[in-house]
Structure formats: structure tokens, C-alpha cells
Design an enzyme around this catalytic site. Structure first.
Site: not given
Ligand SMILES: [Zn+2]
Length: 308
Positions: A2-3, A124, A143, A188
């Protein structure tokens, strides 16, 4: 995974369904879902006899404001909840009580589902929070990377949910300006795709929307951040906001196993430009979409439309 758009879709669903109802208890089926520093018992005791005033989102974190429920309020009708609310547990009245918080991060596969108490348990299921009227909020997570936090009243949220302190600006926040993004990117020397997945650069982006935003701004994923012109960063910022807005309007994505709180899949999949389309033709120029690995993650792009 999920974003931001999926988490935002979940937040909106939670705000429609879960507010102002007394949490009568809970059951933790996998202890490590409850994040440091509180035990499972402290988590349940802390959340019980509160109601959720509102759900907020920061990046991919969901954070709910908890308000104590006094006797005879916050319950709907039936007297059965009275028994689970002994007088000794009532919190003292105060003019402006400090707020307690419930935090959730879905990580890879977490789902928050609003279901009837009688709904059979999915294998789950990790945490169950019981609400009045025989409803419950279930945290299902295949997960098991997902986390939940309880933040006691008066304690700064960032001191318990420490990931919040490292989070960059949300793409929808006023501070997410071109200058802000340029400042973060120029720190960076690394590929732009890798930088976009860094939550301290932009909060809420993941693999799907990073690929989509790079396509829309016509930047190749391997381009070094330090080589980007200010105009490209401006285009990228606009593209990030656009792809996120489009997906939120569509109710989140169908990729992976995303479900909203009612268990319904989103439908962004039909409008993806490049994500998960390797070998298929670009919707703009008919060139086959390519896939490469960058920092261990798949990146999808059009070698014709996107340049350095
Ligand atoms: Zn193309």
C-alpha cells in the site's frame, strides 16, 4: 505494498465507519504486531473504553485520535456494553484532556477491515478491535511486517511512532515545494527512482507511483538526482501530486492485494502508464515498456518518452 493513495483510501473509509463508537476491547493474535515499547496488555488496556475522534494520515502512517468514552455516551442503544465499562476504569474529567493515539502502518500486506463480529476469521488476522454494535476493526497481514502503536495521553506521537520523526513532507502539504524537493534530492548522488522510495525525501511514495511519476515527468529512473535540472524537478513534483490524486480518485490501486476497509479492490490498474507493463506498448509512443532493477526494486519506463 500500500502506498499513499491506498492508505488515504483506507483513512477515508475509516473516517466514515469507525468514529465515535466505544472500543470495548480487543484481541491480539500476533504479539509482535504491537510495536515497542508497550506490551499487548498495555495496548489493549490503553485503547479500551476510548472512541476514535478522527483518523489522520502522514505518509503511509495512519494515526487516530482517541478520546475517552464516559458512561452513557458513545454507545448506541443496547445495554450490554455497560458491563464492560466498570466505574473504576472511567478516566477523570478534565477541561482539555491530553490526547492518546492509535497508530497503524500497513507495510507490505496489511489490511484494515471493518467487519461484523460474526465474520469468520481470516487466517492472517493479527489484531481485532471490538466496537459497540457488534462491529470490529480487523488487522489482517499476511507478511506480518505491519505494526500498531498505542501512544498514551500527553506523550509526543513521534517519541513512540519514531518513523514519523524521519518522515519528509507529505506531497499534499504546503511545504512540499519545488525548492523543498530540490533540496532533498541534491543531498545525495543516487538514481532518482531510488531517492523517490526514500521516505525522508518524499513521504508516501512506493514503487508504483514512483514509476508513474517518472514517466509523467519524462525522466529515466536511473538519472542521478544531482544531474536533474530545476525544471525537471518542477515537472516531477507536479507529476507526483497528479498521479497520487488520480489514484485516490479511483479508490486506490488493484496491484498486489490492496483492499479498502470494506474489502473492495481499487481500480487504478486500468490507467497505469508503465508500472507492471514490461513488454507492453507505451500508451503514448507504442515503444515496448522496459523493466530494470534499481536497488533491488523493479523499475518500469518507456525508453522513448523518458530521457536523462
Ligand atoms: Zn513512450
Amino acid at each position: 505494498m500500500p502506498e499513499l493513495p491506498e492508505v488515504e483510501t483506507v483513512r477515508r473509509g475509516l473516517n466514515q465507519l469507525t468514529l465515535n463508537q466505544k472500543i470495548t476491547g480487543g484481541d491480539v493474535l500476533l504479539d509482535r504486531t504491537i510495536a515497542y515499547p508497550f506490551s499487548v496488555g498495555e495496548f489493549i488496556d490503553g485503547i479500551k473504553n476510548n472512541a476514535i475522534a478522527i483518523w489522520h494520515r502522514r505518509g503511509k502512517y495512519l494515526v487516530a485520535e482517541l478520546t475517552p468514552v464516559e458512561k452513557d455516551t458513545g454507545t448506541r442503544g443496547h445495554g450490554d456494553t455497560e458491563n464492560s465499562f466498570p466505574a473504576s476504569l472511567r478516566l477523570p474529567l478534565s477541561a482539555s484532556p491530553p490526547i492518546a493515539w492509535l497508530g497503524v502502518h500497513l507495510r507490505m500486506t496489511g489490511q484494515l477491515l471493518w467487519v461484523d463480529r460474526d465474520e469468520p476469521l481470516h487466517k492472517h488476522t493479527r489484531v481485532r478491535l471490538f466496537f459497540g454494535d457488534r462491529q470490529e476493526l480487523r488487522f489482517v497481514d499476511q507478511r506480518t511486517f505491519g505494526q500498531m502503536w498505542w501512544v498514551p495521553p500527553g506523550v509526543p506521537v513521534e517519541s513512540v511512532i519514531t518513523g514519523l520523526a524521519k518522515l519528509a513532507a507529505d506531497p499534499f502539504a504546503d511545504e512540499f515545494t519545488v525548492e523543498y524537493l530540490a533540496g532533498k534530492l541534491q543531498k545525495r548522488r543516487r538514481p532518482i527512482k531510488t531517492a523517490l522510495l526514500d521516505q525522508s525525501v518524499v513521504a508516501g511514495l512506493g514503487n508504483i507511483y514512483a514509476d508513474e511519476a517518472l514517466f509523467k515527468s519524462r525522466i529515466l529512473p536511473e538519472t542521478l538526482c544531482t544531474d536533474l535540472q530545476l525544471k525537471q524537478i518542477e515537472n516531477l513534483r507536479t507529476a507526483i501530486i497528479q498521479v497520487l490524486e488520480t489514484s485516490i480518485e479511483a479508490g486506490g490501486t488493484t496491484f498486489s492485494n490492496f483492499l479498502n476497509v470494506k474489502g473492495v479492490n481499487g481500480n487504478y490498474g486500468g490507467v497505469a502508464w508503465v508500472y507492471n507493463r514490461a513488454g507492453e506498448l507505451c500508451r503514448i509512443c507504442d515503444t515496448p515498456i522496459m523493466r530494470i532493477k534499481l536497488a533491488g526494486r523493479s523499475s518500469h519506463f518507456c525508453p522513448q518518452c523518458q530521457r536523462g
